[in-house]
Design a protein around this motif. Sequence first.
Motif, short mmCIF file in Angstrom:
data_model
loop_
_atom_site.label_atom_id
_atom_site.label_comp_id
_atom_site.label_asym_id
_atom_site.label_seq_id
_atom_site.Cartn_x
_atom_site.Cartn_y
_atom_site.Cartn_z
N VAL A 81 24.78 37.11 30.62
CA VAL A 81 23.60 37.82 31.10
C VAL A 81 22.36 37.15 30.53
O VAL A 81 22.42 36.48 29.50
CB VAL A 81 23.63 39.32 30.70
N GLU A 87 20.48 44.73 30.03
CA GLU A 87 21.75 45.03 30.69
C GLU A 87 22.45 46.22 30.03
O GLU A 87 23.04 47.05 30.70
CB GLU A 87 22.68 43.81 30.68
N ARG A 90 20.62 49.25 31.29
CA ARG A 90 20.90 49.47 32.71
C ARG A 90 22.28 50.07 32.90
O ARG A 90 22.45 51.07 33.61
CB ARG A 90 20.79 48.14 33.47
N LEU A 91 23.26 49.48 32.25
CA LEU A 91 24.64 49.95 32.42
C LEU A 91 24.85 51.33 31.79
O LEU A 91 25.54 52.17 32.36
CB LEU A 91 25.62 48.92 31.85
N LEU A 127 29.56 41.56 27.37
CA LEU A 127 28.33 40.96 27.86
C LEU A 127 27.89 39.95 26.81
O LEU A 127 27.98 40.24 25.61
CB LEU A 127 27.25 42.01 28.06
#
Length: 132
Positions: A81, A87, A90-91, A127
């Motif tokens: 990423v 991220e 967001r997740l 990630l």
Amino acid sequence: MKIEHIGIAVADMEQAVKTYEQLLQTPCYKKEQVASEGVETAFFQLADSKIELLEAMNEDSPIAKFILKKGEGIHHIAFEVEDIEAEMKRLSALGFQVLNEQPKRGADNKLVCFLHTKSAHGVLVELCQEIK
């Protein structure tokens, strides 16, 4: 952005490195210990993806527990990423269970965090972001 690597839990790093060097017809390009996770890693480059072998350094390591429970095999899939913190937010907002409050330093010059297997149909997702 892409599959960065696939992590494989192994019981015997020396033997596993020999096996994967033969299988992939390429040498291991790096070995590294990640003391915070209690693992030794070995990496193989395949085009723009990698294979990471993981061996437990102690009985308390997540890899030791994984092998005890499930045996050797695929441990996780890692996605590269651009902004790991964005991220993670967001997740998390989408309902994924992020296992780390903050990214942590991982192997191969990366910041990493993990998503619980329940969030991805039984797959441990990592990630990772290159440390600049």
